[in-house]
Design a protein around this motif. Sequence first.
Motif, PDB file in Angstrom:
ATOM      1  N   THR A  27     -32.473 -14.057 -33.359  1.00 42.59           N
ATOM      2  CA  THR A  27     -31.591 -13.853 -32.101  1.00 42.59           C
ATOM      3  C   THR A  27     -32.400 -13.727 -30.830  1.00 42.59           C
ATOM      4  O   THR A  27     -33.634 -13.240 -30.876  1.00 42.59           O
ATOM      5  CB  THR A  27     -30.895 -12.445 -32.031  1.00 42.59           C
ATOM      6  OG1 THR A  27     -29.967 -12.411 -33.042  1.00 42.59           O
ATOM      7  CG2 THR A  27     -30.082 -12.086 -30.719  1.00 42.59           C
ATOM      8  N   SER A  29     -32.596 -12.509 -26.774  1.00 44.47           N
ATOM      9  CA  SER A  29     -32.100 -11.872 -25.753  1.00 44.47           C
ATOM     10  C   SER A  29     -32.810 -12.457 -24.394  1.00 44.47           C
ATOM     11  O   SER A  29     -34.050 -12.799 -24.763  1.00 44.47           O
ATOM     12  CB  SER A  29     -32.363 -10.307 -26.045  1.00 44.47           C
ATOM     13  OG  SER A  29     -32.260  -9.807 -27.082  1.00 44.47           O
ATOM     14  N   ASP A  44     -27.477  -9.852 -24.474  1.00 47.81           N
ATOM     15  CA  ASP A  44     -27.453  -9.903 -25.554  1.00 47.81           C
ATOM     16  C   ASP A  44     -28.792  -9.270 -26.332  1.00 47.81           C
ATOM     17  O   ASP A  44     -29.527  -9.797 -27.090  1.00 47.81           O
ATOM     18  CB  ASP A  44     -27.468 -11.344 -26.294  1.00 47.81           C
ATOM     19  CG  ASP A  44     -25.890 -11.946 -25.948  1.00 47.81           C
ATOM     20  OD1 ASP A  44     -25.022 -11.020 -25.921  1.00 47.81           O
ATOM     21  OD2 ASP A  44     -25.888 -12.838 -26.102  1.00 47.81           O
ATOM     22  N   HIS A  84     -21.203  -9.402 -31.525  1.00 42.45           N
ATOM     23  CA  HIS A  84     -21.989 -10.169 -32.498  1.00 42.45           C
ATOM     24  C   HIS A  84     -21.775  -9.658 -34.063  1.00 42.45           C
ATOM     25  O   HIS A  84     -21.740  -8.586 -34.225  1.00 42.45           O
ATOM     26  CB  HIS A  84     -23.683 -10.059 -32.350  1.00 42.45           C
ATOM     27  CG  HIS A  84     -23.931 -10.185 -30.729  1.00 42.45           C
ATOM     28  ND1 HIS A  84     -23.992 -11.620 -30.348  1.00 42.45           N
ATOM     29  CD2 HIS A  84     -23.934  -9.699 -29.567  1.00 42.45           C
ATOM     30  CE1 HIS A  84     -24.453 -11.917 -29.018  1.00 42.45           C
ATOM     31  NE2 HIS A  84     -24.055 -10.531 -28.474  1.00 42.45           N
ATOM     32  N   GLY A 173     -24.084 -17.478 -25.626  1.00 45.94           N
ATOM     33  CA  GLY A 173     -23.929 -16.789 -26.900  1.00 45.94           C
ATOM     34  C   GLY A 173     -24.178 -17.725 -28.069  1.00 45.94           C
ATOM     35  O   GLY A 173     -24.830 -18.573 -28.264  1.00 45.94           O
ATOM     36  N   CYS A 215     -28.030 -18.093 -28.012  1.00 45.65           N
ATOM     37  CA  CYS A 215     -28.155 -16.852 -28.373  1.00 45.65           C
ATOM     38  C   CYS A 215     -29.121 -16.932 -29.822  1.00 45.65           C
ATOM     39  O   CYS A 215     -29.724 -15.846 -30.297  1.00 45.65           O
ATOM     40  CB  CYS A 215     -27.143 -16.281 -28.560  1.00 45.65           C
ATOM     41  SG  CYS A 215     -27.349 -14.403 -29.227  1.00 45.65           S
TER      42      CYS A 215
END
Length: 311
Positions: A27, A29, A44, A84, A173, A215
């Motif tokens: 992931t 961020s 995120d 998520h 995302g 993301c």
Amino acid sequence: MTSRATVDNPKAGKAIVTPFFDEPTNTFSYVVADPASQSCAVIDSVMNLDYPSGTISFEGADQIIAFIQDKQLKLEWLLETHVHADHLSAAPYLQAALGGKIAIGSAISIVQETFAVIFNEGNEFARDGSQFDVLLSDNDEIRIGTLAGLAMHTPGHTPACMTYVFGDAAFVGDTLFMPDGGTARADFPGGNAGVLFDSIQRILALDGSLRIFVCHDYQPDGREMAYESTVAEQIRSNIHVHEGITQQEFVQMREARDITLGMPNLILPSLQINMRAGYVPPADADQRVFLKLPLNAFGGANLTTVTSLEH
């Protein structure tokens, strides 16, 4: 914040984007900063979970906090692109340390209604998005300092997915991956491949030079990690939705592919935490916190033969 902006020309300056990668969940961020002020947003964020032991920690979030403090930035927004299913949000932890407002798309209520049933949540669990500070609707204008931003509702992966455009950068995302990674799955409850295609077309209708930040990156064919492309690059070479692909072709591909995919490792804890804006469920009388493990929530064998205590 609630004034309306246009999708046709969302660009208004250059965003300073700093990625943070969480390797266990693949992931990204992002800290998005306004070059004309000390204001920033986090998109995120990730709370770490060691699933076998049930241990929560904040190594990744602490890196973001240290970065923001070192750069002497002011955190204004903690933005979630969606609920998520593959990692837990650290938004409340970051907010406690640095301030800012936690925001998500207003269609979160649809997601909460769906998963409140799956996790057998009681009446104390609100299904109106009130766990979040701000609910954003399609075309809402948001700002980071002087940097103009736009919230776009881009459902399909989930009903509440949002894309955030700040200056020359869009944060999509799971809706789009890097061009060689394609697009998000659409088989979770409330997902829809046709709706996903339409949402992607809205993103691809934006300025071709707009930077796209994803993301996740699963590094297809073992290539080096990547997180940034452009609208033009996605149109030219995205393996699922490049120019010339019709909605019907996309839906057929997406639905055939989705039935071959397993569930994300952290889907059950992630959904329970993220539908609460990153907060854990209420503690019991002994101040213990539990998550639920609903059996066969996403398919499986009939359990009628193993649910009775009678022999």
